[in-house]
Structure formats: structure tokens, C-alpha cells
Write a protein that holds these residues in place. Structure first.
Motif, PDB file in Angstrom:
ATOM      1  N   ARG A 140      30.500  23.614  11.511  1.00 61.05           N
ATOM      2  CA  ARG A 140      29.950  23.017  10.286  1.00 61.05           C
ATOM      3  C   ARG A 140      30.780  23.418   9.070  1.00 61.05           C
ATOM      4  O   ARG A 140      30.899  22.673   8.105  1.00 61.05           O
ATOM      5  N   ALA A 141      31.365  24.647   9.117  1.00 61.99           N
ATOM      6  CA  ALA A 141      32.005  25.185   7.915  1.00 61.99           C
ATOM      7  C   ALA A 141      33.125  26.147   8.273  1.00 61.99           C
ATOM      8  O   ALA A 141      33.231  26.616   9.407  1.00 61.99           O
ATOM      9  N   VAL A 142      33.932  26.431   7.251  1.00 60.97           N
ATOM     10  CA  VAL A 142      34.987  27.451   7.363  1.00 60.97           C
ATOM     11  C   VAL A 142      34.902  28.315   6.109  1.00 60.97           C
ATOM     12  O   VAL A 142      34.800  27.804   4.995  1.00 60.97           O
ATOM     13  N   LEU A 143      34.943  29.617   6.309  1.00 60.95           N
ATOM     14  CA  LEU A 143      35.006  30.577   5.203  1.00 60.95           C
ATOM     15  C   LEU A 143      36.417  31.145   5.177  1.00 60.95           C
ATOM     16  O   LEU A 143      36.868  31.717   6.167  1.00 60.95           O
ATOM     17  N   GLU A 144      37.115  30.951   4.054  1.00 56.84           N
ATOM     18  CA  GLU A 144      38.433  31.562   3.887  1.00 56.84           C
ATOM     19  C   GLU A 144      38.286  32.793   3.009  1.00 56.84           C
ATOM     20  O   GLU A 144      37.718  32.724   1.918  1.00 56.84           O
TER      21      GLU A 144
END
Length: 169
Positions: A140-144
Motif C-alpha cells: 500500500r505504501a513506502v516509507l523512505e
């Protein structure tokens, strides 16, 4: 004469040509493109927590909700605060492919399932690279976050993200 290359041919050409061109040429091109990109000096930050085996870690992150925000991402940033970063919202579960074009600093990419659990972490991604970095499964998402921060903080696949984007357990 203009020659149109397939994605595979283009990737092979770039893989061969970029090392020959050298990093300074790539960095110069990035600097020129970055001069055209506006980076908000005071972005809106959302609180985000990560529950790890060692405890809960608090972050303050920008959220990329629109296609334009996701496309720009953390390009042209010269630094990133500790426990800061950007959360990319893809709205639905899907395979995700990221890259580091015009990204000047190494990042850790934390790929997150719709339930908020971490699917995988791509650590210390290479600045300025156009190599694709795959989620490995629908997310659903990516955290950088800053390069090396995931390892330093002990983040692992299976840890859980708490943010309004994900349902509370």
C-alpha cells in the motif's frame, strides 16, 4: 536518426554507459534538474510510529498522496532529519517500483502492506541511480528514511507502522 529502445534495451544501455560516463556527469545532470524542482522548506509533517521488537519509534514524515508528490518524492534533498522521511501512499495494494533519480542522499525504503506491516526493506539505496527497486509483493505504501537508519534502529520485516493510512490493530 532517432532510435526507440525497449525498456530492457534502454536499461542495458544505461547500465553500460553510466559507469563509463562517471558519477560527476550524472551528478551534474541531477544538479541541473534539481535547479528546476521546488522543494518545500517547511513541509507539513505527520506523526508516524513503528512498533519494533525493541519498542515503539516515533517519526515525523511528509506524506506523498498525489501523483506529483510521489513523482518528486525526496529528489534534490541534501539531507533528511533523523526519524524523518516521506511516506508514499499508493491508495491500493499493488507492486511498487521506486528509483533514486535526482535523489542526492542514500535512503532506506520500507515497503508496507495495507495492514501496516513491513513487507521488506531496501537498505542504503544508491543516490542518483535509475535502477528500479521492487517492493517484491503488492504493498500500500513506502516509507523512505535516511540510508542506514533502518538497520541502526533495528527495523525488520513484520514490524508494524501506525499512521492514519493503516487500520489500527
Amino acid at each position: 536518426m532517432i532510435q526507440i529502445l525497449s525498456r530492457a534495451a534502454l536499461a542495458a544501455t544505461l547500465a553500460f554507459a553510466l559507469p563509463l560516463a562517471g558519477v560527476p556527469a550524472v551528478a551534474s545532470a541531477a544538479e541541473a534538474e534539481c535547479a528546476q524542482i521546488k522543494v518545500d522548506p517547511n513541509p507539513v509533517l505527520d506523526p508516524l510510529e513503528i512498533a519494533t521488537a525493541k519498542g515503539v519509534l516515533a517519526f515525523q514524515v511528509e506524506v506523498a498522496r498525489t501523483n506529483e508528490q510521489r513523482t518528486q518524492g525526496l529528489m534534490c534533498r541534501k539531507s533528511l532529519p533523523e526519524r524523518g522521511g516521506m511516506l508514499f501512499d499508493f491508495k491500493v495494494d499493488q507492486p511498487v517500483y521506486m528509483w533514486m533519480k535526482n535523489t542526492l542522499i542514500p535512503l532506506d525504503m520500507v515497503f508496507i502492506r495495507a495492514d501496516g506491516s513491513i513487507a521488506r526493506i531496501a537498505a542504503m539505496t544508491t543516490p542518483l541511480s535509475t535502477e528500479t527497486i521492487s517492493s517484491g509483493e503488492p504493498v500500500r505504501a513506502v516509507l523512505e528514511i535516511g540510508g542506514g537508519e533502518a538497520r541502526r534502529l533495528g527495523l525488520k520485516a513484520g514490524d508494524r507502522i501506525a499512521h492514519p493510512m493503516f487500520p489500527a490493530k
